[in-house]
Design a protein around this motif. Sequence first.
Motif, mmCIF file in Angstrom:
data_model
loop_
_atom_site.group_PDB
_atom_site.id
_atom_site.type_symbol
_atom_site.label_atom_id
_atom_site.label_comp_id
_atom_site.label_asym_id
_atom_site.label_seq_id
_atom_site.Cartn_x
_atom_site.Cartn_y
_atom_site.Cartn_z
ATOM 1 N N GLY A 145 0.911 -1.104 -0.034
ATOM 2 C CA GLY A 145 -0.174 0.077 0.037
ATOM 3 C C GLY A 145 0.747 1.040 0.099
ATOM 4 N N VAL A 146 2.023 1.311 0.655
ATOM 5 C CA VAL A 146 2.735 2.294 0.569
ATOM 6 C C VAL A 146 3.451 2.538 -0.610
ATOM 7 C CG1 VAL A 146 4.884 3.487 1.838
ATOM 8 C CG2 VAL A 146 3.132 2.212 3.260
ATOM 9 N N LEU A 147 3.990 1.302 -1.201
ATOM 10 C CA LEU A 147 4.514 1.682 -2.582
ATOM 11 C C LEU A 147 3.403 2.201 -3.486
ATOM 12 C CD1 LEU A 147 6.584 0.942 -4.669
ATOM 13 C CD2 LEU A 147 5.786 -1.446 -4.744
ATOM 14 N N ARG A 148 2.178 1.891 -3.356
ATOM 15 C CA ARG A 148 1.233 2.209 -4.208
ATOM 16 C C ARG A 148 0.878 3.734 -3.970
ATOM 17 N NH1 ARG A 148 -4.247 3.141 -5.182
ATOM 18 N NH2 ARG A 148 -5.084 2.168 -7.134
ATOM 19 N N ASP A 149 0.751 4.388 -2.915
ATOM 20 C CA ASP A 149 0.741 5.511 -2.752
ATOM 21 C C ASP A 149 1.851 6.464 -3.219
ATOM 22 O OD1 ASP A 149 -1.480 5.082 -1.047
ATOM 23 O OD2 ASP A 149 -0.402 5.224 0.604
ATOM 24 N N HIS A 150 2.940 5.948 -2.938
ATOM 25 C CA HIS A 150 4.145 6.678 -3.790
ATOM 26 C C HIS A 150 4.144 6.661 -5.255
ATOM 27 C CE1 HIS A 150 6.466 8.143 -0.281
ATOM 28 N NE2 HIS A 150 6.282 7.041 0.375
ATOM 29 N N PHE A 151 3.633 5.555 -5.629
ATOM 30 C CA PHE A 151 3.711 5.382 -7.105
ATOM 31 C C PHE A 151 2.725 6.331 -7.769
ATOM 32 C CE2 PHE A 151 6.803 2.669 -9.279
ATOM 33 C CZ PHE A 151 6.370 2.321 -10.600
ATOM 34 N N VAL A 152 1.568 6.328 -7.128
ATOM 35 C CA VAL A 152 0.338 7.170 -7.765
ATOM 36 C C VAL A 152 0.970 8.565 -7.722
ATOM 37 C CG1 VAL A 152 -1.879 8.027 -7.233
ATOM 38 C CG2 VAL A 152 -1.531 5.460 -7.261
ATOM 39 N N LYS A 153 1.523 8.867 -6.743
ATOM 40 C CA LYS A 153 1.913 10.267 -6.421
ATOM 41 C C LYS A 153 2.963 10.733 -7.420
ATOM 42 C CE LYS A 153 3.799 13.516 -3.026
ATOM 43 N NZ LYS A 153 4.070 13.778 -1.597
ATOM 44 N N ARG A 154 3.863 9.777 -7.801
ATOM 45 C CA ARG A 154 4.919 10.062 -8.753
ATOM 46 C C ARG A 154 4.470 9.961 -10.046
ATOM 47 N NH1 ARG A 154 10.520 9.799 -8.167
ATOM 48 N NH2 ARG A 154 9.971 10.417 -5.815
ATOM 49 N N HIS A 155 3.768 8.816 -10.560
ATOM 50 C CA HIS A 155 3.369 8.642 -11.785
ATOM 51 C C HIS A 155 1.901 8.552 -12.265
ATOM 52 C CE1 HIS A 155 7.324 6.932 -12.383
ATOM 53 N NE2 HIS A 155 7.369 6.186 -11.483
ATOM 54 N N GLY A 156 1.234 8.798 -11.226
ATOM 55 C CA GLY A 156 -0.052 8.837 -11.589
ATOM 56 C C GLY A 156 -1.072 7.512 -11.969
ATOM 57 N N VAL A 157 -0.399 6.431 -11.533
ATOM 58 C CA VAL A 157 -1.218 5.438 -11.890
ATOM 59 C C VAL A 157 -0.439 4.455 -10.725
ATOM 60 C CG1 VAL A 157 -1.360 5.409 -14.322
ATOM 61 C CG2 VAL A 157 0.656 4.608 -13.237
#
Length: 362
Positions: free
Chosen positions: A311-323
């Motif tokens: 979930g933490v990885l997903r949060d950062h990925f969405v913030k950085r890449h939008g997906v």
Amino acid sequence: MEKSHCVPSRPSAAPACFFRSVVAYATQGVSSFGLSVASNIFTDRSHVGLPSFTYTVCADEGGVLRTDLGLLMEVEHGPEAMSTADLIILLPTDGRPLTVRPPVIAAIEDAYRRGAIIAAYGTGSFLLAETALLDGHRATTDWCLADELADRYPTITVEPEALYVDEGRIVTGAGAVAGIDMFLHLLRREHGPAVSDAVAEEAMIAPRCEAGQLHHVSTPPDIGAGVDDTRLADVMRWTRSRLQQALSVDDLARHALMSTRTFARRFREATGTTPHAWILHQRLARAEELLETTDLSIQKITQLVGFRSAGVLRDHFVKRHGVSPRDYRRVFGGHRTVDEVGRKQADDGSHADRELVTDTTK
């Protein structure tokens, strides 16, 4: 934007009734983007069957404010506008110092005592920290300011990796567009997912990305890749080979044979960023590489790059890449095998088989 994007520390203690009256507090240098986003989300959409919000901007006193873009805006209300607010938002600002006058602190604390929700994001989290309301709570802010917030307010537990942190009637968010996630989370929490989704669609701020519509947004170039300081360059190589481990600034300083204070200062001078921000960059860059080139599971990648959870990885990925990582892989994934990844890890000195330790980078 789902609630899974947040880092809740305890069950939400929401007010007994839905919020309707929204007051945004602005200071000199207030973010023009922040003003636009808040007014866009909390505008009156009762004509399409959505809740009728009243949205007001207040300041230390009525008068003219200059935004971060140099635009002048007339503000009619002082902190007395908070006396009837259901939701108070402390907007981010480029103005300094990040302090709040006593009448504003009193108005915010009074509003909280009578049941209002208090939200802040970016540098607005510093303004909220000037009150006593964040003491003993978790909070977040713009990632590049997380260390400063933690140093200045040691009674606050800063979560630099979170898009937003829900502490019931106290909610904080990271910088820039994370305010959108925080606002939509509040709408979902207080008014339900149907309202949140409808507002997002009406405001055109939460498009669903289909595979054919995704754009490849690469992780920014390696910060500090050309560092001349031999000792710091060695620490960077050492860190890259141990991303799956918990790494603190103290750990890096010990490897560099420096005090933590000296190391942090020299690191910032050499790279222009903090050790924590650089480590986060390395974790995300490695995750992007693994998603593009391997068939490893999301959970395994999470372990290899050293995040606490998928979930933490997903949060950062969405913030950085939008997906999400899964959507990113679906479009840009390659064909390397798990065995090939294992050989690369053996070559570069990383240790994929070690047990993941909670990331304590601060």
